[in-house]
Design a protein around this motif. Sequence first.
Motif, short mmCIF file in Angstrom:
data_model
loop_
_atom_site.label_atom_id
_atom_site.label_comp_id
_atom_site.label_asym_id
_atom_site.label_seq_id
_atom_site.Cartn_x
_atom_site.Cartn_y
_atom_site.Cartn_z
N SER A 224 0.83 -1.20 0.00
CA SER A 224 0.00 0.00 0.00
C SER A 224 0.87 1.26 0.00
CB SER A 224 -0.88 0.01 1.25
OG SER A 224 -0.10 0.32 2.40
N LEU A 225 0.23 2.40 -0.22
CA LEU A 225 0.85 3.67 0.10
C LEU A 225 0.87 3.82 1.62
CD1 LEU A 225 -1.01 5.90 -2.53
CD2 LEU A 225 1.35 5.04 -2.67
N PRO A 226 1.70 4.73 2.18
CA PRO A 226 1.71 4.88 3.63
C PRO A 226 0.32 5.22 4.17
CG PRO A 226 3.61 5.94 2.67
CD PRO A 226 2.74 5.56 1.52
N GLN A 227 -0.15 4.40 5.10
CA GLN A 227 -1.45 4.60 5.73
C GLN A 227 -1.33 4.23 7.21
OE1 GLN A 227 -4.46 5.55 4.20
NE2 GLN A 227 -3.28 5.95 2.33
N GLN A 228 -1.99 4.99 8.06
CA GLN A 228 -1.98 4.66 9.47
C GLN A 228 -2.97 3.53 9.79
OE1 GLN A 228 -2.48 7.99 12.08
NE2 GLN A 228 -2.17 6.82 13.93
N ARG A 229 -4.13 3.58 9.17
CA ARG A 229 -5.13 2.52 9.32
C ARG A 229 -5.45 1.98 7.93
NH1 ARG A 229 -6.61 6.71 12.60
NH2 ARG A 229 -6.70 6.24 14.85
N PHE A 230 -5.41 0.65 7.82
CA PHE A 230 -5.53 0.08 6.48
C PHE A 230 -6.22 -1.27 6.55
CE2 PHE A 230 -3.91 -1.75 2.48
CZ PHE A 230 -4.21 -0.70 1.62
N ARG A 231 -6.82 -1.66 5.41
CA ARG A 231 -7.48 -2.96 5.29
C ARG A 231 -7.09 -3.60 3.95
NH1 ARG A 231 -12.12 -0.96 8.05
NH2 ARG A 231 -11.25 -0.31 10.06
N PHE A 232 -6.84 -4.89 4.01
CA PHE A 232 -6.73 -5.72 2.80
C PHE A 232 -7.89 -6.70 2.80
CE2 PHE A 232 -1.98 -5.01 3.00
CZ PHE A 232 -1.82 -4.49 1.72
N LEU A 233 -8.45 -6.94 1.63
CA LEU A 233 -9.38 -8.04 1.43
C LEU A 233 -8.80 -8.93 0.34
CD1 LEU A 233 -12.14 -9.47 1.89
CD2 LEU A 233 -13.03 -8.03 0.02
N THR A 234 -8.59 -10.20 0.67
CA THR A 234 -8.01 -11.15 -0.28
C THR A 234 -9.00 -12.26 -0.56
OG1 THR A 234 -5.77 -10.70 0.53
CG2 THR A 234 -6.10 -12.74 -0.70
N ILE A 235 -9.23 -12.54 -1.83
CA ILE A 235 -10.07 -13.64 -2.26
C ILE A 235 -9.20 -14.62 -3.05
CG2 ILE A 235 -12.20 -14.34 -3.41
CD1 ILE A 235 -12.67 -12.24 -1.26
N ILE A 236 -9.15 -15.86 -2.61
CA ILE A 236 -8.36 -16.87 -3.30
C ILE A 236 -9.30 -18.00 -3.74
CG2 ILE A 236 -6.49 -18.55 -3.11
CD1 ILE A 236 -5.23 -16.75 -0.98
N GLN A 237 -9.23 -18.32 -5.04
CA GLN A 237 -9.99 -19.45 -5.58
C GLN A 237 -9.01 -20.58 -5.90
OE1 GLN A 237 -12.75 -18.35 -8.84
NE2 GLN A 237 -11.77 -16.33 -8.70
N ILE A 238 -9.33 -21.78 -5.43
CA ILE A 238 -8.46 -22.92 -5.73
C ILE A 238 -9.34 -24.02 -6.30
CG2 ILE A 238 -6.90 -24.64 -4.78
CD1 ILE A 238 -6.02 -22.68 -2.74
N LYS A 239 -9.13 -24.29 -7.58
CA LYS A 239 -9.97 -25.25 -8.30
C LYS A 239 -9.10 -26.08 -9.24
CE LYS A 239 -14.08 -22.26 -8.33
NZ LYS A 239 -14.96 -23.20 -7.60
N ASP A 240 -9.71 -27.15 -9.76
CA ASP A 240 -9.00 -27.96 -10.74
C ASP A 240 -8.92 -27.26 -12.10
OD1 ASP A 240 -8.57 -29.97 -8.95
OD2 ASP A 240 -10.34 -31.12 -9.51
N GLY A 241 -10.00 -26.56 -12.44
CA GLY A 241 -10.05 -25.94 -13.75
C GLY A 241 -9.89 -24.44 -13.69
N LYS A 242 -10.52 -23.76 -14.61
CA LYS A 242 -10.41 -22.32 -14.73
C LYS A 242 -11.09 -21.64 -13.55
CE LYS A 242 -11.28 -18.56 -18.02
NZ LYS A 242 -11.89 -18.21 -19.33
N ALA A 243 -10.48 -20.55 -13.07
CA ALA A 243 -11.05 -19.81 -11.95
C ALA A 243 -12.36 -19.15 -12.35
CB ALA A 243 -10.07 -18.75 -11.47
N GLY A 244 -13.29 -19.06 -11.38
CA GLY A 244 -14.58 -18.44 -11.64
C GLY A 244 -14.47 -16.93 -11.75
N LEU A 245 -15.50 -16.33 -12.28
CA LEU A 245 -15.53 -14.89 -12.47
C LEU A 245 -15.84 -14.19 -11.15
CD1 LEU A 245 -15.45 -12.48 -14.45
CD2 LEU A 245 -17.93 -12.81 -14.77
#
Length: 896
Positions: free
Chosen positions: A778-799
Amino acid sequence: MRRLWTLLLCLTAIQSLAQHQPAIITLTAEKLHARVREWPYPANGITVPTNAPALLWPATNGKTAVLPMESGSAVPEDPNIGNVLYKVMLSTDRDFKKEVISSAAQRWAVYPLHQALKPGRWFWKYAYSLKGVVKWSWSETYDFVVSARYANAKVSPPVSTVLKRNEGAHPLLWNMNSRGEDFYRNNLQNPEAKIFIAFAEKLMLAPLPEEKPQRIIDTTGKTALEKKIIVERMYHGFGDAVGTPVRNLCIAYQLTKDTRFILDAKRRALNLANMDPNGLATGDDFTGGAVLEALGWFYDAGYQLLTPQEKDLFVKVITLRAKRVYDHLPNRFELHVSDNHVWQITLRNLAIATVAVINDVPEAKEWLSYMYEVWSARFPVLGTTDGGWHEGNGYFRVNFKSVIYLSQMFGDFTGVNYFNLPWMQNLPYYLLYTHPNGAASTAIGDMWENIPYIVNGEAWFAEALSFKLNNPYLNAYVNRIKSDQPELFKGTDDYLLFRLLNYTPDRKSPEKSFADLPKTRLFKDVGVAAMHEDLSHADNSLSSYLMSSPFGSSGHGHASQNAFTINYKGKVVFGGSGYYSNFSDKHNLLYYRNSKAYCTILADSLSQKIGEEGYGWIPRALSGQHIQYALGDAGNAYGDIRSEFWLNRFKQLNLQPGKDNGYGDAGVTCYRRHMLQLEGGYIVIYDELEAKKPVKWTSQFHTPYSKIEGQEIENASRQDFLVKNEDVIAAATIFACNPIRMTIHDQFYEPALNWNKVTDDKGNIKDFKNQWHAGITSLPQQRFRFLTIIQIKDGKAGLLKTIADKDNNCHLKIGNWEILAQLDGTKPAALQVIGQEAKALFSYGKLPIRFQGKTYTRKTSGSSVLLEVSNGKLNSQEATDELPDVAKYDKIKKTP
């Protein structure tokens, strides 16, 4: 009617208390586990979870506190630790006039009570005196409470009973003087005993060993410190190689009464007795300890075959080698959070040799007294009751033999079944949740990379435990390993004696399906939350782990607080990176051991602290059918390294643990990581971050066995990448409310060099290959949030769809899941996950909860709520922060 009113009043009081209990607890202690004990236990009026607590206190050398110094450490030992005596006093009144219990003078700073205390408040204090000085210096008075609920709990016997039970004739080990005939007869038809006896026949044909290296390693161009380590490595394993045959021949003799075995054991033991105790081959703690144990084995089993001169030789050599271990223990070893070498190996070596000479060496009674008292007060040192082990599975296995055999030995002496300890009873669940059969482990701690799958030591340990615990899930775990990897159980192994001692021809091993267990299990005392899509088939499904340890990064643990590991189809997709080449070389200190090597957060590119001060914990976990959840807190993990032990390690390598090397204080005050595993192959991670000043926050992702490819995204506050290997494509998307940038590379912060010729479990020299890493900053921030979404599948990742949100939340839809998150650090944190098809909802924060057409009101503000409908019924769970045991019971202040 009066009873009804009383019940209603009690329920009202409980509800009122729950309403005033804060959902979020902030720990302010500098450390939860001190490297050496710094405060007394039990104190502050706590209610102890036993009727016979062990009293612990800070040690002294007569002038100052005893400082950390492990066996094998370059930190010099305090020369005055042996000049101090202690004693303690307990009473039911503060003036120590009623029901007083007083100890004799002793050399060590632990006092386990081998008597049940009556319920109520107790007061205690301790004193020290220098040897030869009559004056005692007393501490202040401490208090604790014994609950009536533990009144009937069994208590271990006093030292005098243990010593009494060792006064008989040889063989004393494993109670063979009374058990020997039954041991012989019980195993006459044991198929495993017959195989072992055939193995012992061949063993007698082997030549006597010579004092020479196990392997040759070139030391050209190495530093003095590296040369010293390499020489130790060249002889590593020599003690076991020459000592194990002596043990095995003694066991063969006790199984057959065939004197050929014990005579060959004598020949080999005499050869060991004449080896140079100061030589390279048997001079260090590991090799010397193994030789000490072997000498004890033969002296006990073959005592009747020794001439007076030979007895004198064995007594002399055993005493010399035993004193080398014991003389450095009292007033030091019992204080340490874990002096690894001793707990792993040399305590067992010393205990076996001590019992062998207990009636022939006057000092041996003190040795055994000390070991029994420390065992009673401290076992299990790197766990409490949850069955977990702080250092991770890679180094847990180094402790396996001592866990098994010392539990058996002290059980023989005391009549106490140490396999009934709460920690032991929970241990099977730690094994099968953190290292399922056919799947990788949690990928943290020293040497984790050596166990991508279950290896022989783990298999043997689990089988040995099954002989005592008879847990149906453990039985199923062991039988699955045997079915999938039968090659691990061919031939002899280090747990053979234990199986022979506990052999029952008609032993039943009932099994239960792992499907009966919750999908998530929290081991809060060591800080591991394990989440599984299908625990019965972890080798073909999704598993994830969140780690945040109250022990910090002591011993073989790492600065990996709030780190996650994700395994799919049994393989590590995201996890720790780097290689264990040595306990503290440059790669270890500047990368492998610190936060740069883990899927956690860096603040201004700085690691968490190494040492007990850099701790974390897991306040919450929820287990559902469709949603699994855990919350980690690493708000205390950051800052300057303060541990003198680790500062000394940096000094040995002429390194500075400052910002140039990735360490320092970025002023982090809050790091709460929410992690969810959703049905269908999705991981959601939501980070709450705060510091005293604006800092650059970096969320790290490591894929030790896969390649990372970045994806082009026009949104500056979003970054995407793919993880590819032959089995899976994982898609990761990271969101923030401000611009973030991504860096992808395949280099270590400090190069990994196998200068010490480290081998894998099969003996092959390891190739330290580069690995792939992604950092989102991130840029310098005193208070910050990350949201991470991980898809793990055999085939192509969903939209992954972005939905407009009137409240400016990050609003997403992926598969059958809808996700809302507040990413603005200036606003209260909030996360909600809704599965309409799954009929499941998770909510954290103040977002309104609408579920199945109804509004739900949480019981406690700030809680985490999980709602699921199963078979037409609502399953409602709500979690607030819950402290690990160490913060409940063993703390400096009354409140955290």
